[in-house]
Design a protein around this motif. Structure first.
Motif: not given
Length: 381
Positions: A289, A320-322, A312, A332
């Motif tokens: 994140e 968000n984590r990608t 995202v 994501t």
């Protein structure tokens, strides 16, 4: 623009040849600071950029007189930055923009002006903690005592986060203002609490404080060097500086800047060709994140399709984590811990080929080794 992003990623992976403490300082410098609002989450930003990274590599440098320091700087968020660049990021960052807000808020709470706060609250506090780190609770207790001693309101109802239930707390702690003034830095954690230490104890003290405007020029130089080509809007978004501050700093750099248009009406600024050796970044990159790459530009088209930005960058300022494939956000991911380890839910932002899914699973196997946990990966449709 995707080519530009590959060049950026390559510059951030310059330290993949070397692991250990030196590499973490180099990566923090190449990324213009690692966003570390969540300190443990930010460790994964280092892991994603350094082969063989271990958390101990970071903690060995994130210490008094070490190579890294954690403090509020660009975007008024916590970043882990090279200690040698501390004053550039603090005095050259958006702190001056927030000063009127500190003054207005203090006035509403019956707290006198900044001169009073520094002389009768902050300096006595720094003298009190000289040579040691203290918890947030200790900071609050000290401020309550000092405010009471001066006949000022020391407690009030506070609204925290998104909770609708107010709580009783100190009317003023000064932790954020002291950090923006270059007086206080984060010094790690003790249990669930943050630790704080005077900057003069944590860092090697300069002979004299540098000029804030000169620091802003150097701050922009670093961002343009590592993220360029960038636009004015990109710089303002990343730094949270005012437009006039950005323009003044660009004027100070004009002899060194290269300007390009890239089939656009906007000017893109860079510092010329980079002759340094760069390595090809990994095909698959797993980012946490609020990773610094996501926050480096206002224009996300370098690494993210315009129609997927909201996947995202969510509501309430969430990032968000990608998962990057060849330098572009392809999915994501979210994680959920259980007794067996961790379940990772991957949400593709486009159709993924079978070999791409295998590559993602292989990278999460590497992540599982780093986390010392069993991880199962599930792809959502």
């Amino acid at each position: 623009m995707r080519v530009l992003n590959r060049r950026l990623l390559a510059s951030q992976y310059l330290s993949r040849k070397a692991s250990g403490p030196r590499a973490v300082v180099k990566v923090a410098e190449a990324c213009c600071g690692i966003n570390s609002q969540d300190l443990l989450e930010s460790n994964s930003s280092f892991w994603a950029r350094i082969d063989g990274f271990r958390d101990s590599d970071l903690t060995s440098e994130l210490r008094p007189k070490g190579g890294l320091v954690r403090t509020w700087t660009v975007r008024s968020t916590m970043h882990t930055i090279p200690s040698k660049d501390y004053w550039i990021y603090v005095l050259g960052g958006p702190g001056r923009r927030f000063q009127p807000w500190f003054d207005r808020t203090a006035k509403k709470r019956g707290i006198p002006d900044r001169d009073f706060r520094v002389r009768f609250l902050y300096q006595p506090f720094l003298d009190h903690i000289k040579g040691r780190a203290v918890t947030s609770t200790k900071v609050k207790q000290f401020m309550i005592e000092r405010l009471t001693r001066h006949g000022l309101r020391s407690r009030m109802k506070l609204q925290r986060g998104w909770s609708s239930t107010p709580i009783q707390g100190p009317s003023w702690t000064g932790m954020s203002e002291m950090s923006h003034l270059g007086l206080l830095v984060n010094a790690g954690r003790k249990g669930s609490e943050s630790l704080w230490m005077g900057s003069s104890d944590y860092l090697a003290a300069p002979r004299s404080l540098p000029d804030p405007e000169a620091c802003t020029v150097e701050l922009l130089r670093k961002h343009i060097e590592h993220y360029g080509p960038v636009t004015r809007e990109d710089i303002a978004y990343w730094s949270f500086l005012r437009k006039d501050q950005v323009d003044a700093a660009l004027e100070g750099l004009k002899k060194d800047l290269t300007k390009e248009k890239f089939h656009s009406s906007e000017e893109y600024f860079s510092l010329g060709e980079d002759s340094g050796e760069q390595l090809e970044p990994p095909r698959v990159v797993i980012l946490p994140e609020f990773d610094s790459l996501m926050m480096g530009y206002k224009d996300k088209s370098r690494f993210l399709s315009q129609d997927r930005v909201k996947n995202v960058f969510g509501s309430f300022a969430a990032v968000n984590r990608t998962i990057l494939l060849n330098g572009f956000v392809a999915a994501t991911w979210k994680r959920k811990k259980n007794r067996a380890g961790m379940i990772v839910n991957v949400t593709p932002l486009r159709s993924l080929k079978a070999r791409e899914r295998r590559s993602i699973e292989e990278e999460f196997a590497n992540y599982a080794e780093y986390q010392a946990a069993k991880i199962s990966v599930e792809f959502r449709k």
